[in-house]
Motif scaffolding. Structure first.
Motif, mmCIF file in Angstrom:
data_model
loop_
_atom_site.group_PDB
_atom_site.id
_atom_site.type_symbol
_atom_site.label_atom_id
_atom_site.label_comp_id
_atom_site.label_asym_id
_atom_site.label_seq_id
_atom_site.Cartn_x
_atom_site.Cartn_y
_atom_site.Cartn_z
ATOM 1 N N PHE A 34 -85.092 -18.190 37.224
ATOM 2 C CA PHE A 34 -85.453 -16.908 36.639
ATOM 3 C C PHE A 34 -85.251 -15.739 37.594
ATOM 4 C CE2 PHE A 34 -87.632 -20.068 34.098
ATOM 5 C CZ PHE A 34 -87.313 -19.661 32.817
ATOM 6 N N GLN A 35 -84.578 -16.003 38.695
ATOM 7 C CA GLN A 35 -84.217 -14.916 39.600
ATOM 8 C C GLN A 35 -83.030 -14.141 39.029
ATOM 9 O OE1 GLN A 35 -83.519 -16.747 43.389
ATOM 10 N NE2 GLN A 35 -85.649 -16.579 44.031
ATOM 11 N N THR A 36 -82.895 -12.906 39.463
ATOM 12 C CA THR A 36 -81.804 -12.061 38.991
ATOM 13 C C THR A 36 -80.466 -12.560 39.531
ATOM 14 O OG1 THR A 36 -83.236 -10.128 38.864
ATOM 15 C CG2 THR A 36 -80.860 -9.722 39.021
ATOM 16 N N ALA A 37 -79.508 -12.730 38.627
ATOM 17 C CA ALA A 37 -78.157 -13.131 39.029
ATOM 18 C C ALA A 37 -77.217 -11.933 39.015
ATOM 19 C CB ALA A 37 -77.629 -14.218 38.091
ATOM 20 N N ILE A 38 -77.381 -11.057 38.019
ATOM 21 C CA ILE A 38 -76.509 -9.894 37.837
ATOM 22 C C ILE A 38 -77.348 -8.743 37.298
ATOM 23 C CG2 ILE A 38 -74.425 -8.992 36.696
ATOM 24 C CD1 ILE A 38 -73.618 -11.917 36.149
ATOM 25 N N THR A 39 -77.080 -7.541 37.769
ATOM 26 C CA THR A 39 -77.661 -6.357 37.140
ATOM 27 C C THR A 39 -76.530 -5.520 36.551
ATOM 28 O OG1 THR A 39 -77.605 -5.116 39.225
ATOM 29 C CG2 THR A 39 -79.665 -6.255 38.661
ATOM 30 N N VAL A 40 -76.761 -5.045 35.335
ATOM 31 C CA VAL A 40 -75.804 -4.193 34.645
ATOM 32 C C VAL A 40 -76.513 -2.868 34.408
ATOM 33 C CG1 VAL A 40 -74.311 -3.944 32.638
ATOM 34 C CG2 VAL A 40 -74.822 -6.232 33.532
ATOM 35 N N ASN A 41 -76.157 -1.865 35.209
ATOM 36 C CA ASN A 41 -76.937 -0.636 35.291
ATOM 37 C C ASN A 41 -78.369 -1.031 35.655
ATOM 38 O OD1 ASN A 41 -74.653 0.890 34.738
ATOM 39 N ND2 ASN A 41 -75.002 0.834 32.538
ATOM 40 N N ASP A 42 -79.353 -0.820 34.803
ATOM 41 C CA ASP A 42 -80.706 -1.212 35.171
ATOM 42 C C ASP A 42 -81.179 -2.430 34.390
ATOM 43 O OD1 ASP A 42 -80.750 0.047 32.743
ATOM 44 O OD2 ASP A 42 -82.625 1.140 33.096
ATOM 45 N N LEU A 43 -80.262 -3.134 33.728
ATOM 46 C CA LEU A 43 -80.613 -4.311 32.935
ATOM 47 C C LEU A 43 -80.292 -5.578 33.715
ATOM 48 C CD1 LEU A 43 -79.302 -3.178 29.432
ATOM 49 C CD2 LEU A 43 -81.611 -2.958 30.377
ATOM 50 N N TYR A 48 -81.109 -18.290 34.611
ATOM 51 C CA TYR A 48 -81.428 -19.089 33.423
ATOM 52 C C TYR A 48 -80.563 -18.666 32.237
ATOM 53 C CZ TYR A 48 -84.061 -20.864 29.420
ATOM 54 O OH TYR A 48 -84.423 -21.476 28.240
ATOM 55 N N GLU A 49 -80.400 -17.369 32.047
ATOM 56 C CA GLU A 49 -79.580 -16.895 30.936
ATOM 57 C C GLU A 49 -78.125 -17.309 31.101
ATOM 58 O OE1 GLU A 49 -81.152 -12.748 29.315
ATOM 59 O OE2 GLU A 49 -81.108 -12.790 31.503
ATOM 60 N N LEU A 50 -77.620 -17.250 32.323
ATOM 61 C CA LEU A 50 -76.252 -17.706 32.578
ATOM 62 C C LEU A 50 -76.107 -19.181 32.252
ATOM 63 C CD1 LEU A 50 -75.468 -15.884 35.942
ATOM 64 C CD2 LEU A 50 -74.295 -15.505 33.767
ATOM 65 N N THR A 68 -67.133 -18.707 33.365
ATOM 66 C CA THR A 68 -66.601 -17.341 33.413
ATOM 67 C C THR A 68 -66.928 -16.573 32.146
ATOM 68 O OG1 THR A 68 -64.771 -18.104 34.808
ATOM 69 C CG2 THR A 68 -64.487 -15.994 33.691
ATOM 70 N N GLU A 69 -66.765 -17.232 30.993
ATOM 71 C CA GLU A 69 -67.021 -16.564 29.721
ATOM 72 C C GLU A 69 -68.507 -16.269 29.532
ATOM 73 O OE1 GLU A 69 -64.719 -15.365 27.671
ATOM 74 O OE2 GLU A 69 -63.258 -16.053 29.147
ATOM 75 N N ALA A 70 -69.382 -17.132 30.080
ATOM 76 C CA ALA A 70 -70.823 -16.876 30.000
ATOM 77 C C ALA A 70 -71.166 -15.598 30.752
ATOM 78 C CB ALA A 70 -71.603 -18.055 30.566
ATOM 79 N N ARG A 71 -70.625 -15.460 31.952
ATOM 80 C CA ARG A 71 -70.872 -14.259 32.750
ATOM 81 C C ARG A 71 -70.359 -13.017 32.031
ATOM 82 N NH1 ARG A 71 -67.783 -11.081 35.662
ATOM 83 N NH2 ARG A 71 -68.627 -9.946 37.469
ATOM 84 N N ILE A 414 -72.429 0.127 36.394
ATOM 85 C CA ILE A 414 -72.641 -0.373 37.760
ATOM 86 C C ILE A 414 -73.096 -1.831 37.629
ATOM 87 C CG2 ILE A 414 -73.986 -0.133 39.875
ATOM 88 C CD1 ILE A 414 -74.355 2.831 39.147
ATOM 89 N N ILE A 415 -72.188 -2.733 37.969
ATOM 90 C CA ILE A 415 -72.448 -4.170 37.811
ATOM 91 C C ILE A 415 -72.559 -4.784 39.200
ATOM 92 C CG2 ILE A 415 -71.551 -6.351 36.884
ATOM 93 C CD1 ILE A 415 -70.005 -4.625 34.820
ATOM 94 N N VAL A 416 -73.707 -5.374 39.494
ATOM 95 C CA VAL A 416 -73.969 -5.938 40.819
ATOM 96 C C VAL A 416 -74.371 -7.400 40.684
ATOM 97 C CG1 VAL A 416 -75.373 -5.782 42.907
ATOM 98 C CG2 VAL A 416 -74.754 -3.697 41.667
#
Length: 418
Positions: A34-43, A48-50, A68-71, A414-416
């Motif tokens: 449940f840790q952050t894998a990707i941030t898209v702007n502030d989302l 787990y979602e990946l 790749t398609e999941a990401r 902004i994708i990090v």
């Protein structure tokens, strides 16, 4: 001898000690999901979602690399969510339930049956629900934003009907540029396809670009295809080229494992009818090693030895089960790159233009047959072809607008990745 109660006490103490060591590890693993894998702007997108989206794509047997398609899919969903929130769009519970039922019906299941089936692969009901919600909200936004400018004129419908008429027929002359969507090159090739679509203005320029960039075997002849019966052309490509004039170039079209750009070189009416292909039956054999001289020689030997799809069952007995597959699908459900190759084939002809798993396997593709028919409704009556053609052209146009809009959102975001 140690007393029984003492032995039990030691066992109990050892168990507690073991659990004390294991609990932090299990807890850490759970927290990591449940840790952050990707941030898209502030989302945020979590690990787990990946994981869930990848499992879901595997269950759906979606084309491309599932990881790749999941990401990409989750990033796109966050961009869609950002815009739909901004527009104040939130699907109602009734719409969500209806959407889940509609999606499940594609597999001839109810929503509850579908949820039960995917749960056996580890996919939660919430993952399915979130997937449907994102699609519903985006559809409503796109309809409101681009619906008016996507309307199809009566002359466009007249032209399409003339080309698809049941008393006559048509054939089409195309050129293609096909670019693979392997993970390491997907973004670059999508951008290239968009640039080629926007800048090419002549047959000579298209031919030069095909020779330079296309991954299809037609690159050697500038991407030029032979005349194709219009009814054989995959629906998404047919809808795109019917709006073009000679020499014009289509928007980039997603073909599943590749992206394609097409130039209309000619349209010709024929006296013979050109019924639409309703379903395709085809067989695939995978050759490890990718598309090289050795595997092409093996495929050539297959082609010389086995004349029909039925003949392929003989060598298939000695292959791993996943290397051979015979499939019957409605035309709209056939993966885009396969549908494009099948459009070029007659029954029992073979294509070796495609690869799978990032080029690791050559695909030996044989057309077993086509089901040709005039579409009928549930009462056995002919479908209103004018309405059907208008809907096809509208859907192709609004999809193109929506895809371009999503590309703009992605470019501005902004994708990090953590």
């Amino acid at each position: 001898m140690m007393p029984k109660h003492a032995l039990l006490t030691r066992i109990f103490a050892f168990t507690l000690t073991a659990l004390a060591f294991l609990a932090p590890a299990a807890s850490a693993q759970q927290q990591g999901l449940f840790q952050t894998a990707i941030t898209v702007n502030d989302l945020v997108i979590t690990n787990y979602e990946l994981q869930q989206r990848e499992l879901f794509l595997n269950v759906l047997r979606a084309p491309g690399n599932a990881k790749t398609e999941a990401r990409k899919g989750l990033i796109d969903d966050r961009l869609r969510l950002m815009e739909t929130r901004r527009a104040g769009i939130t699907p109602t519970e009734e719409q969500i339930v209806e959407g889940m039922e509609e999606f499940a019906s594609r597999a001839n299941l109810t929503a509850d049956e579908f949820i039960k089936a995917v749960s056996q692969a580890g996919v939660s009901a919430e993952t399915f629900r979130d997937f449907v919600i994102a699609g519903l909200a985006w559809r409503e936004l796109v309809q409101g934003r681009f619906g008016a400018r996507s309307q199809v004129s009566e002359p466009e419908v007249d032209r399409a009907l003339a080309l698809q008429g049941t008393t006559g027929g048509a054939r089409v002359l195309l050129a293609e540029i096909v670019l693979p969507l392997a993970p390491q090159s997907a973004e670059r090739n999508q951008a290239l396809a968009q640039r080629l679509s926007e800048t090419i203005s002549s047959e000579s320029a298209f031919s030069a670009a095909a020779r330079r960039y296309s991954a299809s075997p037609t690159r050697g002849r500038g991407g030029r295809l032979e005349w194709l019966p219009l009814g054989n052309v995959p629906p998404q490509i047919r809808a795109a080229v019917l709006t073009l004039g000679p020499g014009e170039v289509s928007e980039p079209l997603n073909l599943g494992n590749a992206i394609g750009v097409f130039q209309l070189r000619g349209l010709e009416e024929t006296e013979a009818g050109s019924p639409e292909t309703q379903a395709l039956e085809y067989a695939t054999v995978l050759f490890p090693g990718g598309r090289n001289a050795e595997t092409l020689a093996q495929a050539k030997a297959f082609e010389e030895r086995y004349d029909t799809c039925d003949d392929l069952y003989t060598p298939a007995k000695d292959l791993p089960a996943e290397y051979f597959e015979r499939t019957v699908l409605p035309t709209a459900d056939v993966p885009g790159d396969i549908a494009l190759e099948l459009a070029k084939l007659d029954s029992n002809e073979v294509s070796t233009a495609l690869t799978r798993q990032n080029g690791q396997f050559l695909v030996y593709l044989m057309l077993c047959g086509r089901t040709l028919d005039i579409p009928l409704d549930e009462n056995g009556e002919e479908v209103d072809l004018r309405s059907r053609v208008r809907e096809q052209l509208f859907n192709q146009r609004i999809t193109s607008y929506a895809d371009s809009f999503l590309e703009e959102l992605r470019a501005d975001a902004i994708i990090v990745e953590q």
